[in-house]
Design a protein around this motif. Structure first.
Motif, PDB file in Angstrom:
ATOM      1  N   ASN A  57       0.816  -1.208   0.000  1.00 42.53           N
ATOM      2  CA  ASN A  57       0.000   0.000   0.000  1.00 42.53           C
ATOM      3  C   ASN A  57       0.854   1.263   0.000  1.00 42.53           C
ATOM      4  O   ASN A  57       0.568   2.227  -0.719  1.00 42.53           O
ATOM      5  CB  ASN A  57      -0.934  -0.022   1.214  1.00 42.53           C
ATOM      6  CG  ASN A  57      -1.938   1.105   1.187  1.00 42.53           C
ATOM      7  OD1 ASN A  57      -2.758   1.191   0.294  1.00 42.53           O
ATOM      8  ND2 ASN A  57      -1.872   1.985   2.183  1.00 42.53           N
ATOM      9  N   PHE A  58       1.905   1.281   0.810  1.00 48.36           N
ATOM     10  CA  PHE A  58       2.778   2.452   0.876  1.00 48.36           C
ATOM     11  C   PHE A  58       3.392   2.754  -0.480  1.00 48.36           C
ATOM     12  O   PHE A  58       3.378   3.904  -0.947  1.00 48.36           O
ATOM     13  CB  PHE A  58       3.887   2.238   1.921  1.00 48.36           C
ATOM     14  CG  PHE A  58       5.023   3.213   1.808  1.00 48.36           C
ATOM     15  CD1 PHE A  58       4.897   4.506   2.290  1.00 48.36           C
ATOM     16  CD2 PHE A  58       6.215   2.849   1.194  1.00 48.36           C
ATOM     17  CE1 PHE A  58       5.934   5.420   2.162  1.00 48.36           C
ATOM     18  CE2 PHE A  58       7.252   3.756   1.068  1.00 48.36           C
ATOM     19  CZ  PHE A  58       7.114   5.044   1.550  1.00 48.36           C
ATOM     20  N   ALA A  59       3.939   1.739  -1.128  1.00 48.43           N
ATOM     21  CA  ALA A  59       4.572   1.965  -2.429  1.00 48.43           C
ATOM     22  C   ALA A  59       3.566   2.457  -3.450  1.00 48.43           C
ATOM     23  O   ALA A  59       3.823   3.425  -4.189  1.00 48.43           O
ATOM     24  CB  ALA A  59       5.238   0.683  -2.915  1.00 48.43           C
ATOM     25  N   GLN A  60       2.398   1.810  -3.510  1.00 48.77           N
ATOM     26  CA  GLN A  60       1.416   2.174  -4.531  1.00 48.77           C
ATOM     27  C   GLN A  60       0.857   3.574  -4.343  1.00 48.77           C
ATOM     28  O   GLN A  60       0.626   4.298  -5.312  1.00 48.77           O
ATOM     29  CB  GLN A  60       0.261   1.170  -4.528  1.00 48.77           C
ATOM     30  CG  GLN A  60       0.623  -0.208  -5.057  1.00 48.77           C
ATOM     31  CD  GLN A  60      -0.621  -1.045  -5.321  1.00 48.77           C
ATOM     32  OE1 GLN A  60      -1.452  -0.684  -6.146  1.00 48.77           O
ATOM     33  NE2 GLN A  60      -0.751  -2.150  -4.613  1.00 48.77           N
ATOM     34  N   LYS A  61       0.642   3.973  -3.083  1.00 47.28           N
ATOM     35  CA  LYS A  61      -0.046   5.232  -2.830  1.00 47.28           C
ATOM     36  C   LYS A  61       0.863   6.401  -2.493  1.00 47.28           C
ATOM     37  O   LYS A  61       0.469   7.559  -2.644  1.00 47.28           O
ATOM     38  CB  LYS A  61      -1.063   5.042  -1.706  1.00 47.28           C
ATOM     39  CG  LYS A  61      -2.201   4.098  -2.075  1.00 47.28           C
ATOM     40  CD  LYS A  61      -3.239   4.031  -0.974  1.00 47.28           C
ATOM     41  CE  LYS A  61      -4.413   3.135  -1.371  1.00 47.28           C
ATOM     42  NZ  LYS A  61      -5.457   3.071  -0.309  1.00 47.28           N
ATOM     43  N   VAL A  62       2.089   6.114  -2.037  1.00 45.75           N
ATOM     44  CA  VAL A  62       2.940   7.202  -1.562  1.00 45.75           C
ATOM     45  C   VAL A  62       4.202   7.372  -2.401  1.00 45.75           C
ATOM     46  O   VAL A  62       4.411   8.423  -3.026  1.00 45.75           O
ATOM     47  CB  VAL A  62       3.321   6.993  -0.075  1.00 45.75           C
ATOM     48  CG1 VAL A  62       4.205   8.144   0.409  1.00 45.75           C
ATOM     49  CG2 VAL A  62       2.071   6.891   0.788  1.00 45.75           C
ATOM     50  N   SER A  63       5.058   6.362  -2.422  1.00 49.93           N
ATOM     51  CA  SER A  63       6.369   6.555  -3.042  1.00 49.93           C
ATOM     52  C   SER A  63       6.356   6.452  -4.566  1.00 49.93           C
ATOM     53  O   SER A  63       6.942   7.294  -5.261  1.00 49.93           O
ATOM     54  CB  SER A  63       7.380   5.560  -2.466  1.00 49.93           C
ATOM     55  OG  SER A  63       6.950   4.217  -2.643  1.00 49.93           O
ATOM     56  N   LEU A  64       5.677   5.447  -5.122  1.00 55.42           N
ATOM     57  CA  LEU A  64       5.736   5.243  -6.570  1.00 55.42           C
ATOM     58  C   LEU A  64       5.087   6.356  -7.389  1.00 55.42           C
ATOM     59  O   LEU A  64       5.606   6.720  -8.456  1.00 55.42           O
ATOM     60  CB  LEU A  64       5.127   3.888  -6.935  1.00 55.42           C
ATOM     61  CG  LEU A  64       5.907   2.665  -6.418  1.00 55.42           C
ATOM     62  CD1 LEU A  64       5.206   1.378  -6.826  1.00 55.42           C
ATOM     63  CD2 LEU A  64       7.348   2.674  -6.922  1.00 55.42           C
ATOM     64  N   PRO A  65       3.964   6.944  -6.954  1.00 54.64           N
ATOM     65  CA  PRO A  65       3.424   8.060  -7.734  1.00 54.64           C
ATOM     66  C   PRO A  65       4.411   9.209  -7.918  1.00 54.64           C
ATOM     67  O   PRO A  65       4.429   9.854  -8.969  1.00 54.64           O
ATOM     68  CB  PRO A  65       2.201   8.489  -6.917  1.00 54.64           C
ATOM     69  CG  PRO A  65       1.754   7.231  -6.248  1.00 54.64           C
ATOM     70  CD  PRO A  65       3.036   6.537  -5.875  1.00 54.64           C
ATOM     71  N   GLY A  66       5.229   9.473  -6.901  1.00 51.99           N
ATOM     72  CA  GLY A  66       6.249  10.496  -7.047  1.00 51.99           C
ATOM     73  C   GLY A  66       7.397  10.041  -7.921  1.00 51.99           C
ATOM     74  O   GLY A  66       7.889  10.791  -8.776  1.00 51.99           O
ATOM     75  N   MET A  67       7.812   8.802  -7.746  1.00 51.45           N
ATOM     76  CA  MET A  67       8.946   8.277  -8.507  1.00 51.45           C
ATOM     77  C   MET A  67       8.660   8.236  -9.999  1.00 51.45           C
ATOM     78  O   MET A  67       9.544   8.449 -10.824  1.00 51.45           O
ATOM     79  CB  MET A  67       9.304   6.890  -7.987  1.00 51.45           C
ATOM     80  CG  MET A  67       9.869   6.886  -6.583  1.00 51.45           C
ATOM     81  SD  MET A  67      10.012   5.227  -5.868  1.00 51.45           S
ATOM     82  CE  MET A  67      11.263   4.499  -6.943  1.00 51.45           C
ATOM     83  N   LYS A  68       7.419   7.974 -10.374  1.00 54.44           N
ATOM     84  CA  LYS A  68       7.093   7.814 -11.797  1.00 54.44           C
ATOM     85  C   LYS A  68       7.076   9.126 -12.563  1.00 54.44           C
ATOM     86  O   LYS A  68       6.939   9.141 -13.787  1.00 54.44           O
ATOM     87  CB  LYS A  68       5.741   7.107 -11.947  1.00 54.44           C
ATOM     88  CG  LYS A  68       4.542   7.919 -11.509  1.00 54.44           C
ATOM     89  CD  LYS A  68       3.231   7.187 -11.750  1.00 54.44           C
ATOM     90  CE  LYS A  68       2.928   7.039 -13.218  1.00 54.44           C
ATOM     91  NZ  LYS A  68       1.590   6.486 -13.481  1.00 54.44           N
ATOM     92  N   GLN A  69       7.260  10.251 -11.865  1.00 49.70           N
ATOM     93  CA  GLN A  69       7.248  11.547 -12.536  1.00 49.70           C
ATOM     94  C   GLN A  69       8.457  11.761 -13.436  1.00 49.70           C
ATOM     95  O   GLN A  69       8.443  12.643 -14.287  1.00 49.70           O
ATOM     96  CB  GLN A  69       7.148  12.667 -11.494  1.00 49.70           C
ATOM     97  CG  GLN A  69       5.840  12.686 -10.726  1.00 49.70           C
ATOM     98  CD  GLN A  69       5.832  13.726  -9.616  1.00 49.70           C
ATOM     99  OE1 GLN A  69       6.635  14.670  -9.628  1.00 49.70           O
ATOM    100  NE2 GLN A  69       4.947  13.571  -8.654  1.00 49.70           N
TER     101      GLN A  69
END
Length: 349
Positions: free
Chosen positions: A22-34
């Protein structure tokens, strides 16, 4: 000659993600994919259906039903490891030995001896390994450290940190002792890491008091004191208290207050304050507001740039081991009821 020296754009770096938490999907990955240097190319889960769903939701082209498949993918250059805490070292080691650079979520290990494995693996493989303290890339922390180093608040004598949230979900990994749950591992590690970052040196001893949850066995309330040799960190972290976070850095001539130090929002500006103390209650504090940034984006871009240029990364394994030495000492102190010494080896924080 590097691309940066010739002003040529750097080639994007292909990243693979271990797990669909959940943390990766909702917090870290959305920022990383920019991006633009960070290209999320694959995601792996032990559940193929879950992997495909997460990859599709995030726009990641490849989905694997096992971590091993992702590590075998020759196109993947960097692995992001946000797995549960007890799996960090095993899969970071396996990824590095598979020829991948690794950005691993904090805490990088469950004790310093296990974390030491990563320093030798980095030497063995030549791959970058970094503990993901994203806060070090946020401009509010960069400015706070600059103010400390330049003497804007005189000599830094005390850092005071509070970090808490309320969570009594028995199924949540943060409440499972067997996988490295609890307040100190999850959020107290930020107080340790950022105090080392501001002081620029290691503490020499630690003392702590821990209150454990009677059902989970995890530390739900931990308070600690670190002795930096004439200067202190005092902190409290809790998984069962009102959501709150704040850092105050007290100097001989001024004070720095970081309003949202750790979960800096990616959708609104952040503020820090510089106060000379001339008016009680912070009436003389000067506010600095930072434009909206995503610290997970900044972190992954910096790591991708290091892969392409050979530059250093923040919070490499030796610095990460130093954090675990402090956390180990805090746990020992809570058990012994007294001060515990901290080994002083490795890179400066």
């Amino acid at each position: 000659m590097s691309n940066e020296q010739t002003n040529q754009p750097l080639k994007p770096v292909n990243w693979g993600v271990l797990g669909a938490g959940n943390f990766a999907q909702k917090v870290s990955l959305p920022g990383m994919k920019q991006g633009p240097l960070t290209q999320l190319a694959a995601l792996a889960s032990r559940d193929t259906v879950k992997a495909r769903a997460a990859a599709q939701a995030l726009g990641i082209p490849k989905a694997y039903g096992s971590y091993e498949e992702l590590l075998a993918d020759p196109d993947i250059e960097v692995v992001y490891n946000p797995l549960p805490n007890h799996m960090h070292v095993e899969w970071t080691v396996r990824a590095a030995r598979a020829g991948k650079h690794v950005l691993c979520e904090k805490p990088i290990a469950l004790d310093a001896d296990i974390a030491e494995t990563l320093t030798s693996v980095q030497r063995e493989t030549g791959k970058l390994i970094c503990e993901a303290f994203m806060i070090r890339y946020h401009p509010q922390w960069r400015l706070a450290r600059e103010w400390v180093q330049s003497g804007r608040i005189g000599d830094l004598v005390s850092v005071q940190t509070a970090f808490s949230y309320f969570n009594r979900d028995a199924a949540n990994i943060r409440n499972r002792k067997d996988v490295g749950g609890g307040a100190l591992y999850d959020i107290g590690c930020y107080a340790v890491n950022t105090s080392r970052y501001l002081f620029g040196r290691e503490p020499v001893r630690a003392v702590a008091l821990i209150e454990r949850d009677p059902d989970f066995g995890t530390d739900r309330l931990t308070s600690g004191l670190l002795d930096f040799g004439g200067a202190h960190l005092t902190f409290t972290c809790s998984t069962q208290a009102v959501p709150f976070q704040r850092v105050n850095a007290l100097g001989t001539k001024g004070r720095i207050e970081i309003e949202i130090p750790f979960n800096a929002p990616a959708d609104r500006p952040c503020r820090i304050f510089l106060d000379d103390g001339s008016i009680l209650g912070g009436g003389a504090a000067e506010e600095t507001t930072f434009p909206i940034v995503d610290q997970y984006h900044l972190q992954s871009e910096a790591f991708s740039r290091a892969v392409r240029t050979g530059s250093e990364v923040e919070n490499g394994p030796e610095i990460a081991v130093g954090n675990m030495r402090v956390i180990d000492a805090l746990f020992r102190s809570a058990a012994s009821g007294g001060w515990e010494r901290i080994a002083r080896r490795g890179a400066q924080p």
